[in-house]
Design an enzyme around this catalytic site. Structure first.
Site, PDB file in Angstrom:
ATOM      1  N   HIS A 195     -10.181  25.962  10.330  1.00 26.48           N
ATOM      2  CA  HIS A 195     -10.254  24.572  10.796  1.00 26.48           C
ATOM      3  C   HIS A 195      -8.881  23.913  10.873  1.00 26.48           C
ATOM      4  CE1 HIS A 195     -14.541  24.729  10.823  1.00 26.48           C
ATOM      5  NE2 HIS A 195     -14.632  24.923   9.524  1.00 26.48           N
TER       6      HIS A 195
ATOM      7  N   ASP B  43     -17.906  32.827  11.709  1.00 24.73           N
ATOM      8  CA  ASP B  43     -18.252  31.780  10.746  1.00 24.73           C
ATOM      9  C   ASP B  43     -19.309  30.877  11.392  1.00 24.73           C
ATOM     10  OD1 ASP B  43     -16.675  30.375   8.148  1.00 24.73           O
ATOM     11  OD2 ASP B  43     -17.765  28.953   9.414  1.00 24.73           O
TER      12      ASP B  43
ATOM     13  N   HIS C  83     -19.436  27.768  11.301  1.00 22.69           N
ATOM     14  CA  HIS C  83     -18.776  26.581  11.847  1.00 22.69           C
ATOM     15  C   HIS C  83     -17.836  26.986  12.967  1.00 22.69           C
ATOM     16  CE1 HIS C  83     -19.606  25.739   7.530  1.00 22.69           C
ATOM     17  NE2 HIS C  83     -20.125  24.635   8.051  1.00 22.69           N
TER      18      HIS C  83
ATOM     19  N   ASP D 204     -21.210  32.157   6.309  1.00 21.56           N
ATOM     20  CA  ASP D 204     -22.187  31.089   6.088  1.00 21.56           C
ATOM     21  C   ASP D 204     -23.315  31.091   7.109  1.00 21.56           C
ATOM     22  OD1 ASP D 204     -20.048  30.559   7.718  1.00 21.56           O
ATOM     23  OD2 ASP D 204     -19.388  28.791   6.613  1.00 21.56           O
TER      24      ASP D 204
END
Lengths: 556, 443
Positions: free
Chosen positions: B108, B147, B149, B236
């Site tokens: 991120h 991931d 996200h 995740d």
């Protein structure tokens, strides 16, 4: 004045010393009889005349008994029973022995995920009853160092159903990993009877000489334990540990150095950091067996004063074996010792024969003094090069040790100023060449020839207590002893955990004959256990050690 | 048999807070699992020691504002440094693939950095990629981000770079942090199509992921012909993850890894520290090492209904159609401070969730048919009214874009307090404070 006795059983010779008040009172070397280690040790004790000595404080032996038995596959069969649970396939790793597999799954916190299947146990008991009168059975479950429930239940069951059975549990040496723990449990059980017989006879022989001193055994990690307390498998590879300790007893306690011990057939290399021997992050490997036996970080190179020198397409080569002793002392093959003798770097052996030995490596028309000299120099260079590479490898291994905390990485390697502490038979002749190659000051250890026996005699007892505490489940485990018990303290403990471990260590140390004056504490890690944004407990990891070292220093 | 390198760096003494998902024991159970399994004893495995990244390698890829000294980067530098250790080992052919099992994560963290967001301060993969390009001359790299996200930081760093293909498969940004990663985001004017986003419905499991990989992701990677593949291996998407709603299993991750065949995998997110991480890390590792991972079974069973079958197949077919139909539309701007050429303008607002502040950024990219194009970013941390400027001359820049980069630096060092020039072409970084060039690394 009380005396310390040290015996180091080597591949060729067994070294013996008697040290009184830091002074070497008696020392010697006798040939090792590999087929009768017990009598070799007893002969060494007789050489020291222990029956005449008045006040012997301890006798410490560093013995190859178990190492030899493992390497020569001279141990009884052990039935290895595994609860591998889920995860990596057993076949991913090479298993040097057969095993059988039972149902039952534990997870990484020791929780039972799939219970054991007792119907399988009955079949197992029947098989064992048929196979052997007194079966030896090693039982190991994955994560048994977190919960030994399957191991204990199966052992209890088998003791009821199989008369005469002997069991050993993986959780008794409770370190990760499953594979090493299984093989270590196997080897330890396999070697137990052999070692107990040896221990009994050695004790009897010593007592028969009117000596009541306690007998201790040197371990691979440089520590000692009483003959009756040591787990037999821990006695492997104590030779290199003895070299490191021997040097430690003859050097400044604050310094950092590389130990190089040049023997007849092998050269052992170890590392001392500010007076503390470096411990390997992996367990020892013996033959095809990877174990979780704690050992010093050492490198053994198959090169020594007696290594055979041969010709390969006209080029001088050092073999990784010996063909008897050096030519200059009556052997049949040219060796590095002959080269050292010819160059007058040692006065050991006959100069004339050394010249003959080197001549064997040259065509007849090229045996001038300068040719012989050049050949000798090449041999020395090659030997030094091999040793230097092993030193570099060991230093590299130390520098690239794994680290798991930010702190450890940031403060990874403070600058140590190393020098080389050189010992062993071939040592004096190689001092200058090694210093030149490594660009490190090189110092000869004074009592080089019996350094290993000095190391054994002066070794301190060592032990470690590694705690794993899960306060959510109220269970603690001590990895080294396999002890697993109920935690009655608070859910979020702090100082009391350290006190708890310290008390426990001190209590157990008494039983092992260890003094805990210099109990060293590692930094304890506290991991909060969080469920739904609440701390429900802690996992605490911490350890206390009595570190390896020596009692006092040798005085010249 | 693969030779697999591993660095396990759990950072047991670093956390973002006692109850924060990114806390000390995040890899504790993973450690218990992988150590007990004895994976380091596999003959084809080599464990490496963590490294510390050089600050130069950081600034080549990311502009740390207002300067490096304002951030505590120790743990992040080790996560990056460990990825670099494996990158170097790969380049020296010591290993055929590797897994940097490290904390903290990084995807991120974008081109400009004012703080920590989505638990990330430095971008492990992006810094690694640019080291491999600068030091070893690697040309084309594909990143597959698995991931849950969207890896908005990695996308941001390479958005204008035609030589880095960034593919992210993730839970739809309308339902989860960071709220980006829509299929319309396909790369900048000089790198159109070098970004591929596949946002998924919540509830997708192994079947949907593997379908997308087989029918969309891997064909796209093959068409790109990368020299290297890097996997941002977030964990995740697991059915036990507390922050997301997907249904992937540990063995599903093993299969994903087997299909991607990454040269290097770098751990990203994954916060089911008990239910998922110990198992997924094992499965990924075993897949990399060419070992059977079918025995890796979680102790919990999936509870939620998995979105699979025809539902996911037709969803992905529609999404692919949408993705194909997207056409670029650029806003061109002329500004006094811009050197010659056509400049495409965009702006974005970046929220730093860890510390709770916002960055507003204006971005100008020089449209160029010869290279990736020089980039100008004028960035402002809104709460502090601090402004800083990044000018970036890309790898293999053409002479006009190179000159544009120098001109921008020359202009802005007189206008703004902080100006960083990333000269990827010449492998240099320069920093100006109040108009004067200073040592960007302090001291």
């Amino acid at each position: 004045m009380a005396s310390l006795i040290g015996i180091d059983v080597g591949g060729t010779f067994t070294d013996a010393v008697m040290i009184t008040n830091g002074v070497i009172e008696r020392k010697g070397k006798i040939p090792t009889n590999q087929d009768d280690i017990l009598n070799t040790i007893i002969s060494a004790l007789d050489y020291l005349q222990i029956s005449k000595a008045k006040n012997i404080e301890t006798i410490t032996v560093s013995t190859t008994l178990v190492t030899n038995a493992i390497m020569q596959k001279d141990l009884p069969e052990v039935e290895l029973i595994l609860f591998p649970g889920t995860g990596m396939k057993l076949s991913s790793l090479p298993w040097p022995v057969d095993y059988s597999v039972l149902t039952g799954v534990l997870d990484y916190r020791g929780r039972v995920v799939v219970p054991a299947d007792q119907s399988e146990w009955q079949t197992l008991a029947e098989k064992l009853n048929k196979q052997s009168v007194k079966p030896l059975t090693a039982i190991v479950s994955k994560f048994s160092h977190r919960n030994n429930v399957f191991e204990e239940q199966l052992a209890a069951y088998l003791h009821r159903e199989v008369p005469g059975i002997t069991t050993a549990l993986g959780s008794q040496s409770g370190q990760a990993n499953f594979y090493r723990r299984s093989l270590t449990t196997y080897l330890n059980l396999a070697a137990t009877e052999l070692f107990q017989n040896f221990a009994y006879q050695l004790k009897m022989a010593v007592e028969a000489r009117g000596c009541r001193a306690p007998i201790r055994v040197l371990k691979a990690d440089g520590g000692v334990l009483p003959l009756a307390k040591i787990r037999p498998v821990e006695s492997i590879y104590s030779g290199p540990a003895a070299s490191v300790l021997g040097t430690l007893a003859q050097s400044n306690p604050e310094e950092s150095y590389v130990v190089v011990d040049i023997g007849g057939t092998t050269t052992d290399i170890g590392l001392v950091l500010s007076g503390s021997p470096l411990i390997s992050t992996h367990g020892a490997q013996i033959g095809p067996f990877l174990t979780n036996v704690r050992s010093l970080a050492v490198r053994s190179v198959s090169i020594g004063g007696d290594s055979a020198v041969c010709l390969d397409q006209g080029e001088v080569m050092l073999a990784e074996y010996r063909l008897g002793p050096a030519y200059c002392i009556g052997g049949i093959s040219p060796t590095p010792t002959d080269a050292l003798r010819y160059l007058n770097l040692t006065d050991y052996g006959d100069l004339q024969r050394a010249e003959e030995a080197l001549g064997m490596l040259l065509p007849e028309n090229q045996r001038t003094a300068s040719d012989l000299r050049r050949t000798a120099e090449i041999i020395v260079e090659k030997m030094v090069e091999k040793i230097a590479r092993a030193i570099e490898q060991l230093l590299e291994e130390w520098k690239t040790e794994p680290a798991y905390k930010v702190w450890e990485v940031i403060h990874h390697h403070d600058d140590f100023k190393f020098y080389i502490q050189l010992s062993g038979g071939g040592a004096p002749g190689l001092e200058a060449a090694l210093e030149d190659r490594m660009k490190l000051r090189t110092v000869l250890t004074e009592f080089s020839e019996v350094s290993n026996a000095i190391g054994a005699a002066m070794a301190k007892p060592t032990f470690s207590w590694t705690l794993h505490l899960d306060t959510k489940f109220s269970i603690y485990r001590i990895e080294e002893t396999g002890e697993q018990g109920i935690w009655t303290g608070p859910k979020k403990p702090h100082r009391e955990v350290e006190d708890f471990l310290k008390e426990l260590a001190q209590k157990q140390a008494v039983g092992l004959g260890i003094e805990t004056d210099d109990l060293e504490k590692e930094i304890f890690d506290y991991f909060p256990l969080v469920e739904n944004y609440h701390t429900v407990g802690q996992i605490v990891k911490g350890a206390m050690h009595v570190p390896p070292g020596v009692i006092g220093r040798i005085r010249s | 048999m693969n030779k697999t390198g591993i660095i396990f760096f759990p950072a047991f003494d670093w956390s973002l807070g006692e109850f924060h998902p990114e806390r000390e024991e995040r890899l504790l159970y993973t450690q218990e699992q992988i150590f007990e399994e004895g994976i380091m004893d596999l003959p084809q495995v080599r464990q490496y020691s963590p490294g510390v990244a050089d600050l130069f390698d950081v600034l080549r890829t990311q502009a740390i504002f207002p300067d490096l000294q304002q951030h505590n980067l120790d743990a992040h530098l080790i996560a990056v440094g460990s990825s670099l250790v494996l990158g170097n080992a790969l380049m020296k052919k010591e290993i055929t693939n590797g897994f940097a099992l490290v904390r903290p994560p990084g995807h991120h963290s974008g081109a400009t950095v004012w703080g920590n967001r989505g638990f990330c301060t430095l971008n492990n993969e992006a810094i690694l990629i640019n080291v491999l390009r600068a030091k070893y001359g690697i040309k084309k790299i594909a990143v597959i981000d698995t991931d849950v996200h969207h890896g908005d930081g990695t996308q941001d760093i390479f958005y204008h770079d035609p030589n880095v293909l960034y593919i992210s498969i993730h839970q739809d940004g309308r339902t989860i942090f960071p709220g980006t990663g829509f299929t319309e985001e396909k790369g900048g004017p000089n790198a159109w199509g070098s970004v591929l986003n596949i946002p998924l419905l919540p509830g997708v499991g192994d079947e949907g992921f593997l379908y997308a990989l087989e029918n969309w992701i891997m064909p796209a990677v093959e068409a790109f012909k990368p020299d290297l593949i890097i996997n941002s291996a977030g964990q995740d998407n697991h059915f036990t993850d507390p922050l997301a709603s997907m249904n992937v299993t540990a063995r599903g991750y093993g299969k994903i890894t087997e299909m991607i065949k990454p040269d290097l995998a770098v751990l990203e997110g994954g916060y089911a520290i008990e239910g998922a991480l110990p198992y997924i890390n094992m499965a990924i590792f075993l897949a990399l090492a060419g070992e059977d991972y079918s025995g890796v079974v979680e102790s919990q069973k999936p509870q939620n209904t998995e979105i699979g079958g025809d539902t996911i197949r037709s969803f992905l077919t529609d999404l692919k159609r949408t993705n194909k139909a997207v056409r670029p539309s650029w806003v061109f701007r002329k500004e006094q401070f811009l050197p010659a050429g056509d400049w495409v303008y965009s702006e974005k607002s970046i929220y730093y969730d860890t510390d709770g502040f916002k960055e507003n950024r204006k971005e100008y990219i020089r449209k160029c048919s010869h290279c990736g194009g020089t980039v100008l970013m004028i960035s402002q941390k809104t709460s502090a009214f601090q402004k800083a400027v990044l000018a970036r001359i890309p790898f293999e820049a053409c002479p006009d874009c190179e000159q544009a980069g120098y001109d921008l630096a020359e202009t802005f060092k007189k206008l703004e307090k902080t100006v960083l020039l990333q000269n990827q072409l010449r492998d240099q970084v320069h920093l100006w404070r109040d108009g004067r060039e200073v040592n960007p690394f302090g001291g």
